[in-house]
Scaffold this active site. Structure first.
Site, PDB file in Angstrom:
ATOM      1  N   SER A   7       0.830  -1.194   0.000  1.00 26.61           N
ATOM      2  CA  SER A   7       0.000   0.000   0.000  1.00 26.61           C
ATOM      3  C   SER A   7       0.871   1.252   0.000  1.00 26.61           C
ATOM      4  CB  SER A   7      -0.915   0.006   1.228  1.00 26.61           C
ATOM      5  OG  SER A   7      -1.624   1.228   1.320  1.00 26.61           O
ATOM      6  N   HIS A  32      -0.971  -0.934  -4.425  1.00 25.24           N
ATOM      7  CA  HIS A  32      -2.303  -0.576  -3.920  1.00 25.24           C
ATOM      8  C   HIS A  32      -2.348   0.914  -3.596  1.00 25.24           C
ATOM      9  CE1 HIS A  32      -6.146  -1.617  -1.964  1.00 25.24           C
ATOM     10  NE2 HIS A  32      -5.817  -0.725  -1.041  1.00 25.24           N
ATOM     11  N   ASP A  34      -4.581   3.879  -1.994  1.00 24.03           N
ATOM     12  CA  ASP A  34      -5.723   4.215  -1.139  1.00 24.03           C
ATOM     13  C   ASP A  34      -6.146   5.652  -1.407  1.00 24.03           C
ATOM     14  OD1 ASP A  34      -6.055   1.811   0.560  1.00 24.03           O
ATOM     15  OD2 ASP A  34      -4.001   2.267   1.155  1.00 24.03           O
ATOM     16  N   MET A  36      -8.630   8.568  -0.514  1.00 20.46           N
ATOM     17  CA  MET A  36      -9.533   8.980   0.574  1.00 20.46           C
ATOM     18  C   MET A  36      -9.928  10.439   0.403  1.00 20.46           C
ATOM     19  SD  MET A  36      -7.521   7.259   3.786  1.00 20.46           S
ATOM     20  CE  MET A  36      -6.676   5.684   3.619  1.00 20.46           C
ATOM     21  N   HIS A  65      -8.150   1.785  -4.809  1.00 20.80           N
ATOM     22  CA  HIS A  65      -9.210   1.572  -3.816  1.00 20.80           C
ATOM     23  C   HIS A  65      -9.848   2.927  -3.495  1.00 20.80           C
ATOM     24  CE1 HIS A  65     -10.239   0.259   0.595  1.00 20.80           C
ATOM     25  NE2 HIS A  65     -11.323   0.486  -0.144  1.00 20.80           N
ATOM     26  N   MET A  67     -11.998   5.031  -1.525  1.00 22.73           N
ATOM     27  CA  MET A  67     -12.713   5.228  -0.261  1.00 22.73           C
ATOM     28  C   MET A  67     -13.282   6.642  -0.264  1.00 22.73           C
ATOM     29  SD  MET A  67     -10.116   3.334   2.394  1.00 22.73           S
ATOM     30  CE  MET A  67      -8.626   3.542   1.410  1.00 22.73           C
ATOM     31  N   MET A 136     -12.110  -5.524   4.004  1.00 18.46           N
ATOM     32  CA  MET A 136     -11.370  -4.652   4.900  1.00 18.46           C
ATOM     33  C   MET A 136     -11.280  -5.328   6.269  1.00 18.46           C
ATOM     34  SD  MET A 136     -10.429  -2.076   3.146  1.00 18.46           S
ATOM     35  CE  MET A 136      -9.751  -1.147   4.531  1.00 18.46           C
ATOM     36  N   GLY A 144      -1.748   1.309   9.566  1.00 18.21           N
ATOM     37  CA  GLY A 144      -1.169   0.915  10.844  1.00 18.21           C
ATOM     38  C   GLY A 144      -2.150   0.412  11.880  1.00 18.21           C
ATOM     39  N   ASP A 175      -7.257  -6.244   3.144  1.00 19.21           N
ATOM     40  CA  ASP A 175      -6.483  -5.033   3.417  1.00 19.21           C
ATOM     41  C   ASP A 175      -6.675  -4.635   4.869  1.00 19.21           C
ATOM     42  OD1 ASP A 175      -5.232  -2.582   3.486  1.00 19.21           O
ATOM     43  OD2 ASP A 175      -6.561  -1.608   2.055  1.00 19.21           O
ATOM     44  N   GLY A 177      -3.842  -4.606   8.546  1.00 23.39           N
ATOM     45  CA  GLY A 177      -3.178  -5.430   9.542  1.00 23.39           C
ATOM     46  C   GLY A 177      -2.592  -6.712   8.993  1.00 23.39           C
ATOM     47  N   GLY A 197       0.810  -2.613   4.123  1.00 24.10           N
ATOM     48  CA  GLY A 197       1.363  -1.270   4.168  1.00 24.10           C
ATOM     49  C   GLY A 197       2.573  -1.180   5.070  1.00 24.10           C
TER      50      GLY A 197
END
Length: 217
Positions: A7, A32, A34, A36, A65, A67, A136, A144, A175, A177, A197
């Site tokens: 990520s 990947h 993200d 947002m 992705h 979001m 997710m 994190g 995606d 953890g 990530g």
């Protein structure tokens, strides 16, 4: 093959070109992104220009992705910027089927992202229009975060309900953890794309991290 999708959100943006090169050299095959908007999730990241830069900088699969609210306003921009896969959230799409078809109209693969508390029954009506489902395993918005174990039950339910009818190249992605402690829990359940990530970008040996995630060592 298990696809590894680092990520970009966890990369060092002061040396972005080198970070993308490192992803390629590590043996990972996806990147990947993200996206947002500060509305659907409590954070703001970047736009299509980063996808375009990544596409020019490597031949990695660009996995976008979204979001964001009103994703239909930006699907075309990300498709033209070089996305190979675009994921959208069901909560942002009152006309989900239409938007999945819109994604595919640009020759881009379509995916739906499912938040930790989102039921999967809506997939009954769009599963044939999907190339990937993104589970997710954290609440979207920040990198994190700790892995939410209940996602494992959701993946089991998905496999029981839809597994036998999926096409051979269907992607099940997770995606949040994803690390050396959680990867096997996922791949044992048929997950074939891991987004990582912090674990990937903070690992002292990124090639080793990829092999660990794939279960090769």
């Amino acid at each position: 093959m298990i696809h590894i999708a680092p990520s970009l959100l966890s990369a060092d943006f002061l040396k972005l070109g080198d970070e993308i090169k490192s992803v390629k050299e590590s043996g990972a095959d996806w990147l990947h992104l993200d996206i947002m908007d500060g509305h659907f999730v409590p954070n703001i990241t970047y736009g299509p220009f980063i996808a375009e830069f990544c596409r020019k900088a490597s031949d990695l699969t660009i996995d976008v992705h979204l979001m964001i609210e009103n994703p239909e306003k930006y699907i075309e921009d990300f498709a033209k910027a070089g996305a190979h896969m675009i994921s959208i959230h069901v909560e942002t799409c009152p006309h989900l089927h239409r938007q999945l078809q819109f994604i595919r109209s640009f020759g881009v693969k379509s995916a739906v992202a499912i938040n930790p508390a989102t039921e999967i029954d809506f997939l009954d009506y769009v599963i044939d229009d999907l190339d990937m489902v993104l589970f997710m395993s954290v609440n979207p918005g920040f990198s994190g975060q700790k892995f939410i174990p209940s996602i494992l039950k959701k993946i089991d339910l998905f496999n029981k309900k839809y597994g036998s009818g999926l096409k051979k190249d269907f992607i099940i992605q997770v995606d949040g953890g994803v690390n050396d402690q959680t990867c096997k829990l996922l791949t044992d359940r048929g997950v074939n794309c891991l987004v990582s990530g912090n674990y990937f970008f903070k690992h002292p040996d990124r090639a080793k991290a990829v092999k660990i995630l794939r279960g090769q060592i």
